[in-house]
Design a protein around this motif. Sequence first.
Motif, PDB file in Angstrom:
ATOM      1  N   LYS A  32       0.861  -1.117   0.086  1.00  0.00           N
ATOM      2  CA  LYS A  32      -0.188   0.255   0.506  1.00  0.00           C
ATOM      3  C   LYS A  32       0.645   1.033   0.241  1.00  0.00           C
ATOM      4  CE  LYS A  32      -4.284   1.338   0.638  1.00  0.00           C
ATOM      5  NZ  LYS A  32      -4.932   0.980  -1.083  1.00  0.00           N
ATOM      6  N   VAL A  33       2.067   1.339   0.371  1.00  0.00           N
ATOM      7  CA  VAL A  33       2.714   2.158   1.145  1.00  0.00           C
ATOM      8  C   VAL A  33       3.431   2.864  -0.577  1.00  0.00           C
ATOM      9  CG1 VAL A  33       5.218   2.844   1.645  1.00  0.00           C
ATOM     10  CG2 VAL A  33       3.852   1.856   3.443  1.00  0.00           C
ATOM     11  N   PHE A  34       3.836   1.459  -1.230  1.00  0.00           N
ATOM     12  CA  PHE A  34       4.294   2.203  -2.403  1.00  0.00           C
ATOM     13  C   PHE A  34       3.112   2.236  -3.837  1.00  0.00           C
ATOM     14  CE2 PHE A  34       7.952   0.662   0.524  1.00  0.00           C
ATOM     15  CZ  PHE A  34       9.020   1.424  -0.353  1.00  0.00           C
ATOM     16  N   GLU A  35       2.424   2.423  -3.195  1.00  0.00           N
ATOM     17  CA  GLU A  35       1.125   2.816  -4.614  1.00  0.00           C
ATOM     18  C   GLU A  35       1.161   4.242  -4.993  1.00  0.00           C
ATOM     19  OE1 GLU A  35      -2.462   1.254  -3.152  1.00  0.00           O
ATOM     20  OE2 GLU A  35      -2.152  -0.257  -3.677  1.00  0.00           O
ATOM     21  N   GLU A  36       0.431   4.369  -5.737  1.00  0.00           N
ATOM     22  CA  GLU A  36      -0.098   5.679  -6.384  1.00  0.00           C
ATOM     23  C   GLU A  36      -0.508   6.387  -5.666  1.00  0.00           C
ATOM     24  OE1 GLU A  36       1.505   8.047  -9.109  1.00  0.00           O
ATOM     25  OE2 GLU A  36       2.419   5.645 -10.273  1.00  0.00           O
ATOM     26  N   GLY A  37       0.120   8.076  -5.011  1.00  0.00           N
ATOM     27  CA  GLY A  37      -0.809   8.502  -3.604  1.00  0.00           C
ATOM     28  C   GLY A  37      -0.298  10.068  -4.140  1.00  0.00           C
ATOM     29  N   ALA A  38      -0.463  10.909  -2.579  1.00  0.00           N
ATOM     30  CA  ALA A  38       0.395  12.198  -2.687  1.00  0.00           C
ATOM     31  C   ALA A  38       1.781  12.232  -3.979  1.00  0.00           C
ATOM     32  CB  ALA A  38       0.368  12.727  -1.420  1.00  0.00           C
ATOM     33  N   LEU A  39       2.306  11.638  -3.127  1.00  0.00           N
ATOM     34  CA  LEU A  39       3.900  11.399  -4.531  1.00  0.00           C
ATOM     35  C   LEU A  39       3.700  10.092  -5.626  1.00  0.00           C
ATOM     36  CD1 LEU A  39       5.872  10.752  -1.231  1.00  0.00           C
ATOM     37  CD2 LEU A  39       5.830  13.091  -2.665  1.00  0.00           C
ATOM     38  N   ALA A  41       4.544   6.748  -7.777  1.00  0.00           N
ATOM     39  CA  ALA A  41       5.581   5.793  -6.804  1.00  0.00           C
ATOM     40  C   ALA A  41       6.807   6.064  -7.593  1.00  0.00           C
ATOM     41  CB  ALA A  41       4.472   4.316  -8.085  1.00  0.00           C
ATOM     42  N   ARG A  42       6.820   6.483  -8.785  1.00  0.00           N
ATOM     43  CA  ARG A  42       8.331   6.707  -9.039  1.00  0.00           C
ATOM     44  C   ARG A  42       9.160   7.822  -8.009  1.00  0.00           C
ATOM     45  NH1 ARG A  42      11.820  10.107 -11.850  1.00  0.00           N
ATOM     46  NH2 ARG A  42      11.874   9.428 -14.580  1.00  0.00           N
ATOM     47  N   GLU A  43       8.083   8.376  -6.805  1.00  0.00           N
ATOM     48  CA  GLU A  43       9.012   9.046  -6.346  1.00  0.00           C
ATOM     49  C   GLU A  43       9.367   8.785  -5.307  1.00  0.00           C
ATOM     50  OE1 GLU A  43       7.559  13.699  -7.686  1.00  0.00           O
ATOM     51  OE2 GLU A  43       6.168  12.154  -6.204  1.00  0.00           O
ATOM     52  N   LYS A  44       7.935   7.613  -4.582  1.00  0.00           N
ATOM     53  CA  LYS A  44       8.341   7.145  -3.851  1.00  0.00           C
ATOM     54  C   LYS A  44       9.340   5.898  -4.004  1.00  0.00           C
ATOM     55  CE  LYS A  44       3.431   6.404  -2.548  1.00  0.00           C
ATOM     56  NZ  LYS A  44       2.356   6.871  -2.229  1.00  0.00           N
ATOM     57  N   SER A  45      10.124   5.415  -5.174  1.00  0.00           N
ATOM     58  CA  SER A  45      11.370   4.669  -5.646  1.00  0.00           C
ATOM     59  C   SER A  45      12.682   5.636  -5.085  1.00  0.00           C
ATOM     60  CB  SER A  45      11.172   4.147  -7.127  1.00  0.00           C
ATOM     61  OG  SER A  45      11.650   3.054  -6.899  1.00  0.00           O
ATOM     62  N   LEU A  46      12.399   6.051  -5.796  1.00  0.00           N
ATOM     63  CA  LEU A  46      13.513   7.045  -5.916  1.00  0.00           C
ATOM     64  C   LEU A  46      14.386   7.095  -3.953  1.00  0.00           C
ATOM     65  CD1 LEU A  46      13.849   9.346  -8.081  1.00  0.00           C
ATOM     66  CD2 LEU A  46      15.323   7.651  -7.673  1.00  0.00           C
ATOM     67  N   LEU A  69      15.644   1.081 -12.676  1.00  0.00           N
ATOM     68  CA  LEU A  69      15.543   0.593 -13.608  1.00  0.00           C
ATOM     69  C   LEU A  69      14.042   0.391 -14.905  1.00  0.00           C
ATOM     70  CD1 LEU A  69      18.912  -1.502 -13.451  1.00  0.00           C
ATOM     71  CD2 LEU A  69      18.694   1.189 -15.254  1.00  0.00           C
ATOM     72  N   GLN A  70      13.118  -0.229 -13.908  1.00  0.00           N
ATOM     73  CA  GLN A  70      12.382  -0.611 -14.607  1.00  0.00           C
ATOM     74  C   GLN A  70      10.810   0.193 -14.963  1.00  0.00           C
ATOM     75  OE1 GLN A  70      11.966  -5.181 -12.654  1.00  0.00           O
ATOM     76  NE2 GLN A  70      10.616  -3.882 -12.034  1.00  0.00           N
ATOM     77  N   ARG A  71      11.348   1.367 -14.125  1.00  0.00           N
ATOM     78  CA  ARG A  71      10.703   3.040 -14.084  1.00  0.00           C
ATOM     79  C   ARG A  71      11.254   3.971 -15.272  1.00  0.00           C
ATOM     80  NH1 ARG A  71       6.600   2.590 -10.414  1.00  0.00           N
ATOM     81  NH2 ARG A  71       6.617   1.560  -8.411  1.00  0.00           N
TER      82      ARG A  71
END
Lengths: 109, 354
Positions: A32-39, A41-46, A69-71
């Motif tokens: 759930k944490v890594f789903e698209e949200g206010a941030l 998913a790309r920002e969360k990955s970084l 890399l996948q993103r």
Amino acid sequence: MSYYDPKDLRKFGNITDWSEELGTKFFDYYGKVFEEGALSAREKSLIALAVAHTEMCPYCIDAYTKDGLQRGITKEEMMEAVHVGAAIKSGASLVHGVMMMNKVNKLDG
Amino acid sequence: MTKLKTQSLHKRESELAKANKQVEYLSNGIFADGELPTFAKKIKETSQFPLKPKKLEILQINVGYMCNQVCEHCHVDAGPDRKEIMTRETMTQCLEVIKNTGAHTLDLTGGAPEMNPDFRWFVEEASKAGIKDFIVRSNLTIIVANKKYHDLPEFFKKHNVHVVSSMPHWTKGKTDKQRGDGVFDASIEALKMLNDVGYGKPGSDLKLDLVYNPSGAFLPGDQEGLEKDFKKVLSEEFDIQFHNLFAITNLPISRFLDYLIASDNYEDYMYSLVEAFNPSAVSNVMCTNTLSVSWDGWLYDCDFNQMLELKVASKVKHISEYNEAILNDRNIIISQHCYGCTAGAGSSCQGAVA
């Protein structure tokens, strides 16, 4: 032989074997944490990549380098994220220098 | 000027140039000792074995393995040194099928299909058949490689061809690493030429789609997210427009298999594919609605099976004896490379499927 085996990352899901309820709750939360949200998913990955380095977690570094890399995240973006982590980590050490200065000033000011 | 990266496996006389060696490699090791389930075992678990075709929608014709590029991960092992080219005679047999097929899409691929000396004749003839969607997979750089190809955008426009082109990344470094020095700049130039005649513009009927496949040993991320990033950068930095991005997974065959083995990534990559297995992608996988025709007229379940020389399991095996009803009654041939099409959101020549 290191204590860390890269292949152990594949077994992470097995954590639920010995405590299904807690393991499942953790992985549900994690997902759930890594789903698209206010941030994004790309920002969360970084962010995860930067924290992986400050935590010095080899599994997390492997996982979030690959995720980046996948993103389509570039190596320049990844390195900047690592520097953000490193800057906070070194800043956290250095800011304690104020404590040293306070003590010196108190004892010998 | 583009600089070629390497030679084809065929030219290098590599063991992996032989299709049976690739199939053997994919059946041995971690799959033979049970560490990972074979693809057949995996789809048996979800009662999807044997894999059967649905209605034929796409006829994909490979008009030859010759190419002006030698991309690092090419599943065709294409290059300037490949001489396998479809003859006009085989094209004529294909045209008979195109006129009578129930498929709504005709998809020409290669190599660089434009390098076949009869390519333009074939496109002109095929476009008269009234196929709804006529795709040519163009590597872009061919358009600017030689003066004789400069008018391709106009030619495509004249025949209402849907152009689908590879673009592994929006940065020069990553694109050139995979496809050869200078490929990024040449691709940008070609995209501008396509845009100039109306391709890829919002609302334009002249369809221009890009294909993204990862530049290394990792799976593609979310197609929608990647499309957003591609559109942003290509528009802001190069004023280039296109319609859709198809994210395609690299399948572990041919030069990509060679790369995985040489870089010690093979096992990890196969684990990634198996872990990302998505049963709902299986029911929409492209071999269920596609037939692939090779340069010499043989029929395959997909372009990947073509490269592995795994002909259709049907008494009809060649375009000269084509019979859609008989072909539709076959079982699809599978092996471990099929995990590439069922990972995550799935992968096909038209991008994600799930």
